[in-house]
Design a protein around this motif. Structure first.
Motif, PDB file in Angstrom:
ATOM      1  N   ALA A 141      -3.251   9.252 -12.940  1.00 23.43           N
ATOM      2  CA  ALA A 141      -4.185   8.141 -13.118  1.00 23.43           C
ATOM      3  C   ALA A 141      -3.941   7.465 -14.459  1.00 23.43           C
ATOM      4  O   ALA A 141      -3.836   6.233 -14.538  1.00 23.43           O
ATOM      5  N   LEU A 173      -4.704   3.866 -13.159  1.00 25.34           N
ATOM      6  CA  LEU A 173      -5.604   3.846 -11.992  1.00 25.34           C
ATOM      7  C   LEU A 173      -6.798   4.750 -12.273  1.00 25.34           C
ATOM      8  O   LEU A 173      -6.785   5.543 -13.222  1.00 25.34           O
ATOM      9  N   LYS A 174      -7.816   4.638 -11.408  1.00 21.08           N
ATOM     10  CA  LYS A 174      -8.909   5.580 -11.524  1.00 21.08           C
ATOM     11  C   LYS A 174      -8.491   6.900 -10.864  1.00 21.08           C
ATOM     12  O   LYS A 174      -7.759   6.897  -9.855  1.00 21.08           O
ATOM     13  N   ASP A 229     -10.128   8.710  -9.091  1.00 17.14           N
ATOM     14  CA  ASP A 229     -10.608   8.691  -7.726  1.00 17.14           C
ATOM     15  C   ASP A 229      -9.597   8.062  -6.761  1.00 17.14           C
ATOM     16  O   ASP A 229      -9.401   8.528  -5.639  1.00 17.14           O
ATOM     17  N   THR A 230      -8.969   7.003  -7.235  1.00 17.18           N
ATOM     18  CA  THR A 230      -7.953   6.333  -6.409  1.00 17.18           C
ATOM     19  C   THR A 230      -6.777   7.277  -6.152  1.00 17.18           C
ATOM     20  O   THR A 230      -6.271   7.375  -5.036  1.00 17.18           O
ATOM     21  N   VAL A 231      -6.373   7.962  -7.222  1.00 16.60           N
ATOM     22  CA  VAL A 231      -5.255   8.886  -7.058  1.00 16.60           C
ATOM     23  C   VAL A 231      -5.622   9.986  -6.057  1.00 16.60           C
ATOM     24  O   VAL A 231      -4.833  10.344  -5.186  1.00 16.60           O
ATOM     25  N   TYR A 232      -6.872  10.491  -6.170  1.00 11.49           N
ATOM     26  CA  TYR A 232      -7.286  11.501  -5.198  1.00 11.49           C
ATOM     27  C   TYR A 232      -7.281  10.942  -3.783  1.00 11.49           C
ATOM     28  O   TYR A 232      -6.957  11.641  -2.820  1.00 11.49           O
ATOM     29  N   SER A 233      -7.619   9.661  -3.629  1.00 16.39           N
ATOM     30  CA  SER A 233      -7.605   9.125  -2.262  1.00 16.39           C
ATOM     31  C   SER A 233      -6.157   9.012  -1.761  1.00 16.39           C
ATOM     32  O   SER A 233      -5.887   9.185  -0.582  1.00 16.39           O
ATOM     33  N   HIS A 234      -5.218   8.765  -2.686  1.00 15.53           N
ATOM     34  CA  HIS A 234      -3.802   8.827  -2.288  1.00 15.53           C
ATOM     35  C   HIS A 234      -3.442  10.242  -1.836  1.00 15.53           C
ATOM     36  O   HIS A 234      -2.832  10.442  -0.781  1.00 15.53           O
ATOM     37  N   THR A 265       2.656   7.586  -6.329  1.00 10.33           N
ATOM     38  CA  THR A 265       1.801   8.752  -6.572  1.00 10.33           C
ATOM     39  C   THR A 265       2.483  10.028  -6.084  1.00 10.33           C
ATOM     40  O   THR A 265       2.482  11.051  -6.765  1.00 10.33           O
ATOM     41  N   THR A 322       2.567   2.040  -3.412  1.00  9.56           N
ATOM     42  CA  THR A 322       1.760   2.719  -4.422  1.00  9.56           C
ATOM     43  C   THR A 322       1.543   4.184  -4.054  1.00  9.56           C
ATOM     44  O   THR A 322       1.567   5.082  -4.887  1.00  9.56           O
ATOM     45  N   ASP A 336       0.819  -1.170   0.000  1.00 11.50           N
ATOM     46  CA  ASP A 336       0.000   0.000   0.000  1.00 11.50           C
ATOM     47  C   ASP A 336       0.877   1.253   0.000  1.00 11.50           C
ATOM     48  O   ASP A 336       0.655   2.218  -0.708  1.00 11.50           O
TER      49      ASP A 336
END
Ligand code: ADP
Ligand code: ZN
Length: 747
Positions: free
Chosen positions: A662, A667-668, A670-675, A648, A644, A641
């Motif tokens: 992304a 990646l989505k 959204d995933t990048v924003y959560s990172h 980012t 990754t 985890d």
């Protein structure tokens, strides 16, 4: 006349904290590198040179003479230490600071480098041992005091050795006009000339143009390259405010911003030093006095504790500080005004040598101004000296009263232009307000005149306010036309007017020492109504700066336990060997460990500040500490985890936005924003690096969020999204929210 053919190189030194160095990770895959860089990385554990270092080191390695003017903390030592290792033979470092030699040698030995010193503190047998080690080639760096160099037996010793270079540290000591003049420095050149083929490198942090010329001439540098770096110390935050209740003000500053930090508090008198140190102790700080009136052994003991323990505050007269190269001094506080900007800059320069945020904090008041004006006007000195002192003091007071960027004034005084306001001084962070003080100034000046130009401020204020004190009645001052004409201001405001009039040279102070004020030439146009005067408002709105320089801005609160654990480990290792903790690892290095969470020795070795030797000595202990911590603390964050997230982070730092990351990582968004959200929350990624929204909009967004949070609804993003009509997507909003929460957590 400049001897030689000087090549002037100007650099502006921007020290970025080592913690920000993401390239560290890629060190292992870098292509073939220069020998100097290899030494930097393997021995010292740093990944890159700071800009001027590389050029300086290259030219010394090639055998050229150099003069290096670099601010404190800029990294002068490496400029001779690396050539010392790269060139065959022994490097001789000449330094007047005998008390620090042991310290420097200890630090080098920690890096696995053969170093020694010769000075009067060694016994005969210790001296013999050093000579033995020299003869056997076990010493790469030899520190000596200047007087040693001129002794025939020492010259004989040097002649028997291969020599790598001569480094002349604190080279400004050669200047007869400077305050650190050392006669022994004048004797150096004839000795150095016996070793014609050995390059000389002269280094100092303080040198105006005259001193630089003297250094070149008196050390007989041969066609030297000159490296003159900018004076700016961007990591130091300069703050100056009015003195009202010094103890209370200092306590508030320490408690709010530097509760556990090492720092220096400067006072003018010995008595005040003692008093302050005692008082700080009573408030629960570790505070030690230092002044010329203490015994040599007590001074030494206090200085040692300052170097070796963490969080020690030294309360000192100006006698303290020269050559203290403790990297993690987080603040310098002045409770009295220094006499000149040179002194102020030198003293504040002792903060933040490691490049991390540090504060230069000062309070001053009317009495300081009067006292110093008086000292400068002291009638026993020569006219020329008095003029000089007045000029110096004028510049100092100018800095105190200025309403624009303080750093611009400071650097300007040293001949360097800073194009933009710095953004990291109190005036930039919290612009002071001014008011039209023309009328008030006229009243004050005419009050001085009417009362006979011999009274001090308190009495003058009483006249303006129309008070019937004994003194007023005694001198019949209620008859003056200025009696009671100033009731629109209160006493404190009048004192502020007088302070600024004295500071700006509209009023002189008597030389007899009674504090009587007299009109200066300069006040004529003001009195005649040809000039107006803007004055500074003293009572600023309460400081609500965005993010003040705390000790560890990079550290998120959840990392606090790990930070403490690492520090404790460091403390214990230091104690075992009787070394200052920073010699094990700097704070910056510990901070990087927290950020990168290395799990193996190889990973640990990529962290800035971890050289080969230290890896060998301490690597496993620190890894154990880190692992143990994660096992206890963080089962929710498996290693993968982390990896990754780091990818980012690196891409974001290199300027890519969420969409670009992304698509390049598959990646989505959204995933990048959560990172991003997590990285911002951990304090690793700045909001500005994550989203392209300007500051004004961010303030607006955050204000709306704060409002929402305070409402019954609580902070939900949907209403915010709608309020801005979809201008910002949810990912961006989450980033802004994370930043807001981080800031609140820090308050
Ligand atoms: P100076 O003698 O100029 O005041 P130092 O030589 O003591 O400065 O260096 C100041 C600090 O900066 C030291 O802690 C040093 O380890 C660190 N430093 C110097 N050069 C580098 C570099 N290239 N990378 C990281 N840290 C450095
Ligand atoms: Zn500024």
């Amino acid at each position: 006349v400049d001897p030689g053919q000087p090549i002037l190189l100007f650099y502006s030194l921007k020290l970025s904290p080592v913690g920000g160095d993401i390239f560290t990770r890629f060190r292992a895959i870098m292509p073939a590198m220069s020998q100097a860089l290899e030494i930097l990385q393997q021995r010292f554990g740093y990944s890159q040179f700071r800009p001027p270092q590389q050029a300086i080191i290259d030219s010394v390695i090639e055998g050229r003479d150099c003069m290096v003017i670099m601010p404190t903390g800029g990294g002068k030592s490496l400029c001779y230490q690396i050539p010392a290792l790269a060139r065959p033979g022994v490097a001789v470092i000449i330094s007047p600071l005998i008390a620090l030699m042991q310290n420097q040698v200890d630090a080098l030995e920690q890096q696995g480098i053969g170093a020694a010193f010769l000075n009067s503190s060694l016994s005969h047998s210790e001296q013999y041992q050093v000579e033995q080690n020299l003869a056997e080639g076990r010493v790469d760096l030899l520190y000596v005091a200047p007087e040693r160099l001129t002794s025939p037996s020492f010259i004989g010793l040097l002649q028997s050795l291969p020599l790598a270079l001569f480094a002349i540290d604190e080279a400004h000591c050669v200047s007869q006009w400077g305050h650190d003049f050392r006669a022994d420095y004048l004797q150096l050149a004839p000795v150095l000339s016996r070793f014609a083929e050995v390059p000389r490198i002269a280094l100092t942090a303080t040198a105006d143009a005259d001193t630089r010329r003297e250094i070149l001439a008196r050390l007989e540098l041969r066609q030297p390259e000159q490296f003159i770096c900018g004076f700016d110390r961007p990591n130091i935050q300069y703050r100056i405010s009015q003195k009202s209740d010094p103890k209370k003000q200092l306590l508030k500053f320490l408690a709010n911003e530097h509760p556990e930090d090492a720092g220096i508090v400067y006072c003018l008198s010995r008595r005040k030093v003692e008093d302050m140190a005692l008082w700080l102790e009573q408030q629960g700080f570790t505070a030690l006095p230092y002044h010329a009136g203490l015994s040599q052994s007590l001074r030494q003991q206090n200085q040692d504790r300052f170097l070796r323990e963490e969080g020690v505050i030294i309360v000192a007269t100006i006698a303290f500080g020269m050559g203290i190269d403790k990297p993690d001094v987080r603040f310098v506080a002045h409770l009295d005004l220094p006499k000149s900007l040179e002194a102020y800059y030198q003293e504040t320069g002792r903060a933040g040598r490691d490049g991390h945020a540090a504060t230069a904090w000062m309070i001053y008041g009317l009495q300081d101004v009067i006292k110093l004006r008086q000292m400068a006007a002291d009638s026993s000195a020569s006219e020329q000296f008095k003029r000089q002192e007045q000029h110096r003091l004028g510049a100092m007071l100018g800095l105190c009263e200025v309403i624009s960027c303080r750093r611009q004034v400071l650097l300007g005084y040293f001949g360097e232009d800073l194009a933009e306001p710095c953004g990291n001084c109190d005036n930039c962070l919290n612009p002071p307000q001014t008011w039209d003080g023309t009328e008030a100034a006229r009243k004050a000046l005419s009050c001085v005149f009417r009362s006979g130009q011999r009274f001090g401020v308190s009495h003058l204020v009483d006249i303006l306010l129309g008070k019937s004190t004994d003194k007023i009645i005694q001198f019949n001052h209620q008859q003056l036309s200025t009696f009671g004409i100033g009731t629109e201001l209160n006493g404190a405001q009048w004192r502020s007017v007088f302070r600024q009039l004295v500071a700006q040279g509209y009023l002189n102070v008597d030389t007899e020492g009674y504090g009587g004020l007299q009109l200066a030439q300069k006040c004529r146009p003001l009195l005649q109504g040809q000039q107006s005067l803007a004055l500074r408002k003293d009572d600023k709105p309460p400081a609500k700066t965005k993010r003040e320089a705390g000790a560890k801005p990079e550290l998120a609160s959840k990392d606090e336990p790990l930070w403490q654990a690492l520090r404790e480990l460091r403390r214990n290792l230091a104690l075992e060997q009787d070394l200052p903790p920073y010699m094990i690892f700097h704070d910056a290095t510990l901070m990087e460990m927290i950020r990168w969470q290395p799990a193996t020795l190889a990973e640990l070795s990529r962290i800035s500040g971890v050289g080969e030797r230290k890896l060998e000595l301490y690597g496993q202990a620190f890894l154990d500490c880190l692992c143990q911590h994660y096992q206890n603390q963080d089962p929710a964050q498996p290693e993968q985890d982390r990896e990754t997230l780091l990818q980012t982070l690196q891409l974001a730092r290199s300027g890519q936005d969420a969409e670009a990351i992304a698509s390049s990582r598959g990646l989505k968004a959204d995933t990048v924003y959560s990172h991003f959200e997590r990285l911002i929350g951990e304090g690793q990624l700045a909001l500005a690096e994550a989203v392209a929204i300007n500051e004004a909009e961010i303030s607006q967004l955050q204000a709306t969020m704060l409002e929402a949070e305070a409402s019954a609804e609580g902070l939900r993003l949907k209403p915010i999204f709608e309020a801005f009509e979809g201008l910002y997507n949810y990912g961006q909003l989450r980033c802004v929210r994370a930043d807001l929460q981080l800031e609140k957590g820090e308050e």
